[in-house]
Design a protein around this motif. Structure first.
Motif, mmCIF file in Angstrom:
data_model
loop_
_atom_site.group_PDB
_atom_site.id
_atom_site.type_symbol
_atom_site.label_atom_id
_atom_site.label_comp_id
_atom_site.label_asym_id
_atom_site.label_seq_id
_atom_site.Cartn_x
_atom_site.Cartn_y
_atom_site.Cartn_z
ATOM 1 N N MET A 76 14.091 9.492 90.110
ATOM 2 C CA MET A 76 14.127 10.579 89.125
ATOM 3 C C MET A 76 12.784 10.731 88.420
ATOM 4 O O MET A 76 12.322 11.855 88.179
ATOM 5 C CB MET A 76 15.243 10.329 88.109
ATOM 6 C CG MET A 76 16.639 10.460 88.694
ATOM 7 S SD MET A 76 17.955 10.317 87.462
ATOM 8 C CE MET A 76 17.783 11.879 86.606
ATOM 9 N N LEU A 77 12.146 9.611 88.101
ATOM 10 C CA LEU A 77 10.837 9.688 87.431
ATOM 11 C C LEU A 77 9.775 10.242 88.379
ATOM 12 O O LEU A 77 8.911 11.035 87.960
ATOM 13 C CB LEU A 77 10.441 8.304 86.928
ATOM 14 C CG LEU A 77 11.269 7.774 85.750
ATOM 15 C CD1 LEU A 77 10.962 6.312 85.499
ATOM 16 C CD2 LEU A 77 11.016 8.600 84.499
ATOM 17 N N ALA A 119 10.233 13.866 88.643
ATOM 18 C CA ALA A 119 9.699 14.522 87.444
ATOM 19 C C ALA A 119 8.190 14.732 87.552
ATOM 20 O O ALA A 119 7.663 15.758 87.107
ATOM 21 C CB ALA A 119 10.041 13.702 86.203
ATOM 22 N N ASP A 174 6.462 18.314 87.315
ATOM 23 C CA ASP A 174 5.411 18.523 86.313
ATOM 24 C C ASP A 174 4.150 19.086 86.972
ATOM 25 O O ASP A 174 3.521 20.018 86.462
ATOM 26 C CB ASP A 174 5.105 17.196 85.620
ATOM 27 C CG ASP A 174 3.958 17.329 84.626
ATOM 28 O OD1 ASP A 174 4.121 18.034 83.618
ATOM 29 O OD2 ASP A 174 2.898 16.713 84.866
#
Length: 217
Positions: free
Chosen positions: A188-189, A192, A196
């Motif tokens: 998930m990170l 992200a 971004d």
């Protein structure tokens, strides 16, 4: 130390290394969990009582089929020797199986061992948000994030390293859904990071760099 107290064996896990190693590396291995005791019960009839479920380490099966009576550590070593023996005798098959498991770790599919997500989905309705809540969506975004992480500081590199190390740690054994659960926080990170980056490039209207990012996903 805890295993020593409850089983009197110096071993990190009373059955995981040997039994599970052979479950993932044997003539009938598929990459997912394979029942190496076939029609035999993995443990004696009755409730599993020992801490760590050491009755499920295949010792009863070995006693019945190969005539050996072993303690937990000896049983683990016995299964491990069988696994390494098969891998040494069939290096090409072992390498192909490892690559298959790598693909399974990052696949859209779930590989059930104890409880099936597909079964719950059929009987109880959708599990999470369709599409967006799937490993396929997160995984696809996380792969470019693995590359982007190296230029985003120590914290981002730690997340990428966590995902890579966890993936590699599973490959010697077998892939099931509960092994992949631990990937999700890191995935998930990393996803992200990709989102971004995509948002930044889209705002700058930098199509030249946005297209490779999309291709990576």
């Amino acid at each position: 130390a805890r295993t020593w107290v409850v089983s009197h064996e110096w071993i990190p896990f009373t059955y995981n290394f040997g039994f599970n190693l052979y479950a993932g590396n044997n003539p009938d291995a598929t990459g997912a969990f394979h029942s190496i005791t076939e029609t035999h019960l993995v443990s004696p009839v009755g409730e599993i009582r020992e801490d760590g479920a050491i009755e499920a380490d295949g010792r009863e099966y070995l006693r019945k089929t190969e005539g050996v009576t072993l303690a937990a550590r000896a049983s683990s070593d016995y299964w491990a020797a069988k696994a390494w023996g098969w891998m040494r005798a069939h290096p090409v098959e072992a390498a192909r199986l490892t690559l298959r498991k790598l693909g399974m770790m990052w696949s859209r599919r779930e590989y059930a061992q104890i409880e099936s997500a597909d079964e719950f989905n059929r009987l109880a309705g959708p599990l999470g948000i369709a599409g967006i809540g799937s490993f396929a969506f997160l995984g696809a975004l996380a792969l470019p994030g693995l590359v982007l992480a190296w230029g985003r500081g120590r914290a981002a590199r730690f997340v990428a390293g966590y995902v890579v190390v966890l993936t590699l740690a599973v490959l010697p054994f077998f892939v099931v859904d509960r092994s992949r659960h631990h990937l999700i926080p890191g995935v998930m990170l990393l996803a992200a990071l990709t989102l971004d980056r995509a948002w930044t490039l889209a705002r700058a209207r930098d199509a030249l760099r946005l297209l490779p990012l999309a291709a990576g996903a």
